[in-house]
Enzyme design. Structure first.
Site, PDB file in Angstrom:
ATOM      1  CD  GLU A  85      -1.675  -2.373   1.760  1.00  0.00           C
ATOM      2  OE1 GLU A  85      -2.554  -3.231   1.888  1.00  0.00           O
ATOM      3  OE2 GLU A  85      -0.480  -2.540   2.132  1.00  0.00           O
ATOM      4  CG  PHE A 147     -10.058  -9.408  11.251  1.00  0.00           C
ATOM      5  CD1 PHE A 147      -8.831  -9.787  11.763  1.00  0.00           C
ATOM      6  CD2 PHE A 147     -10.266  -9.494   9.886  1.00  0.00           C
ATOM      7  CE1 PHE A 147      -7.820 -10.236  10.926  1.00  0.00           C
ATOM      8  CE2 PHE A 147      -9.268  -9.951   9.034  1.00  0.00           C
ATOM      9  CZ  PHE A 147      -8.044 -10.321   9.560  1.00  0.00           C
ATOM     10  CD  GLN A 148      -7.547  -7.109   7.665  1.00  0.00           C
ATOM     11  OE1 GLN A 148      -8.433  -6.907   6.837  1.00  0.00           O
ATOM     12  NE2 GLN A 148      -6.366  -7.626   7.319  1.00  0.00           N
ATOM     13  CE  LYS A 197     -17.080  -6.876   2.675  1.00  0.00           C
ATOM     14  NZ  LYS A 197     -16.296  -8.082   3.083  1.00  0.00           N
ATOM     15  CG  MET A 508      22.211  12.850   4.185  1.00  0.00           C
ATOM     16  SD  MET A 508      23.388  13.912   3.303  1.00  0.00           S
ATOM     17  CE  MET A 508      22.502  14.174   1.768  1.00  0.00           C
TER      18      MET A 508
END
Length: 598
Positions: A85, A147-148, A197, A508
């Site tokens: 993602e 969940f999630q 959802k 760096m």
């Protein structure tokens, strides 16, 4: 669009990495007439994107976002499945930078949404147009640690221009359209719509409207005419004027107006890092980039100017160094569309709030005589000679990274798009690539997100014209962070060239450790890296390797000629440092040209 720049059509229905199904594409009916009616919230979401003219979306499937993906299946919008993602957010971000229209990324709830956070924060810092659509658990489960489940709007409120928790299937399409409009209007930035959802599955026949901002949202286009007149008089009498062009010049499509103003009145031009390409660096008035690793002559010009006409910059600390020593003798004319940026860091005697192109045109109309600055221009040219960016490249010593960047620049067109990760390689790309056009420099500026370069190259390739090369100048540390996206470039057969400047360090960090931590290389040595050319071949890309000067020209030519993704593992001098350098919070006029001067 190039055929190379479009996702490859899947040969089988089971290959859903991209979806461009359109059963009615041979119909002679208008697009609106061909569209089937909206039947649920997910279809309203996709219809809103279609109405906004979205061509590509970048994302990763998952449970809570699945209804939206099901609706995308029959859409003409090409979905590019990314490997992670974060890559989706960076690809969408780069798409927006190159195209000028908001990029779109999708993720599911929980870890999918939180994996977008780095990309959203990057877009927020750099004012890039981006819209994120995240799945969410059903409304009845919100707050129950399902969940999630993650409080996505809560997590992302500080790093988005606006975000919305969609709660009504009849409204969800307009929520998305509004987010799209907000992402691009005024000062651009990222927006997010969280999609439970149950809302996306719920029935609705509501067609979304054209994208529009909410009532009460407004931004000023034209600056106060009295302040414009006062600023014009200041320009006319200035003996040491400088124009400072930031990223807002490019986002505001003001490059042409700024170029015309600078050349008509012969005013030296300095850019910020996000402003690269807003003024051609091969022009005699160009002083190039200022700031921590800007050119010595750019920093001298700002330090000694008496009038600073700054357009579309927020005066961040990487540009200014210590505020008290930044342009100490200058009266500042600050043009910005966001009034919150005026005098936030650097006080502006002439605050000009408005659209960059419009305000510069106002100022051009008001300035009647050019400033008497011939001696100043001569002084600027002297500084360009005195603080030249030339470097030594002995053939019997390890390969200099500056040489590689210049060779890549020479082998590509002026319109080539350059993406980078973050670190030394990013600075060498800034310093040694000659940028002449806007929207050809794509990097992570304010956030400094390592790993940005490769997924950004994917988004840039899809947004760029077919005659524009896309080159990612990366570092070994940055490349390791998102190299899984190479699988996407191979799957979609995207013609990008990645040059990994491999010094086996987080370069760096190593440079700062040498300068400020007595050379104690804690966790900065990367001599455990894989062979990137062989790794590229394992992904299905073409791999190349450069070890010395004799390999450079022919290898770059072969990599660019390959019609698909290629990776060049460029082994550079591990001790090469980035100079000039202004220590953090330091005086830009006292830049160091070597470690001994820090």
């Amino acid at each position: 669009m190039s055929e190379r720049a479009k996702p490859v059509e899947p040969e089988h229905e089971t290959d859903a990495s991209t979806s461009r199904t359109n059963p009615s594409e041979t119909s002679d009916q208008p697009d609106e007439a061909r569209r089937p009616p909206v039947t649920n919230g997910a279809e309203a979401v996709v219809r809103a994107l279609e109405t906004a003219g979205v061509e590509y979306a970048f994302g990763v499937q998952g449970g809570a976002i699945m209804p939206v993906y099901d609706a995308l299946y029959d859409s003409e919008i090409a979905h590019v499945t990314m490997a992670h993602e974060q890559g989706a957010a960076h690809a969408a971000d780069a798409y927006g930078i190159v195209s000028g229209e908001p990029g779109v990324c999708l993720a599911t709830s929980g870890p999918g949404a939180t994996n977008l956070v780095t990309g959203l924060a990057d877009a927020d810092m750099d004012s890039d147009p981006l819209i994120a659509l995240t799945g969410q658990v059903p409304t009845a489960f919100v707050g129950n640690d399902a969940f999630q489940e993650t409080d996505t709007t809560g997590v992302t409120t500080p790093i988005t221009k606006a975000n919305t928790f969609a709660s009504d299937p009849d409204r969800v399409g307009d929520d998305v359209g509004e987010a799209f409009a907000l992402a691009r209007e005024g000062r651009p930035g990222p927006t997010l719509v969280d999609l439970p959802k149950d809302v996306t599955k719920a029935a609705t026949d509501r067609e979304p409207t054209e994208p529009r901002t909410p009532e009460g949202y407004d931004h000023r286009d034209r600056a106060d005419p009295d302040i414009v007149e006062a600023a014009a008089r200041r320009v006319e009498t200035s003996e040491r004027p400088v124009m400072l062009l930031g990223g807002g010049v490019i986002k505001g499509e003001a490059s042409a107006e700024c170029r015309a103003f600078a050349t008509e009145h012969e005013i030296p031009v300095v850019t910020t890092m996000p402003g690269l390409g807003s003024f051609p660096e091969d022009h005699e008035l160009a002083m190039e980039m200022a700031g921590m690793h800007g050119t010595g002559y750019a920093n001298m010009a700002i330090t000694h100017c008496d009038t600073l006409l700054a357009v579309g910059t927020r005066f961040d600390d990487r540009l200014t160094g210590g505020i008290e020593t930044f342009a100490p003798d200058a009266e500042v004319i600050h043009v910005d569309i966001d009034p919150a940026e005026i005098s936030k860091n650097v006080h502006a005697e002439y605050p000009l709030v408005g659209d960059a192109a419009t305000v510069v045109t106002q100022l051009a109309d008001a300035v009647e005589t050019s400033p008497p600055a011939s001696k100043w221009r001569a002084q600027c040219q002297q500084w360009k000679s005195e603080y030249s960016m030339a470097y030594d490249a002995p053939a019997d010593e390890p390969l200099r990274p500056e040489f590689v960047v210049e060779a890549l620049d020479a082998a590509t067109s002026d319109r080539a798009v350059v993406t980078t990760g973050v670190g030394q390689h990013q600075m060498w790309a800034c310093q040694y690539w000659t940028f002449t056009e806007p929207r050809t420099w794509v990097s992570s500026h304010g956030l400094g997100a390592m790993g940005y370069g490769l997924p950004a190259a994917i988004g840039a390739r899809l947004a760029a014209d077919d005659d524009q090369e896309v080159v990612c100048v990366d570092g070994d540390g940055s490349f390791l962070m998102t190299l899984q996206e190479l699988s996407v470039a191979v799957r979609e057969n995207l013609d990008i060239t990645v040059a990994v400047l491999n010094n086996e360090y987080i370069g760096m960090v190593r440079q700062w450790q040498d300068a400020f931590f007595e050379g104690r290389h804690a966790a900065s040595e990367y001599n455990w890296c894989p062979e990137f050319d062989k790794l590229a071949e394992a992904f299905g890309a073409r791999g190349f390797r450069i070890d010395g000067y004799d390999d450079v020209a022919d290898t770059i030519e072969a990599a660019l000629a390959y019609d698909g993704p290629s990776v060049i593992d460029v082994h550079i001098d591990p001790r090469a440092d980035v100079y000039p350098m202004v220590p953090s919070g330091g005086d830009n006029g006292r830049f160091a040209l070597s470690e001994e001067q820090l």
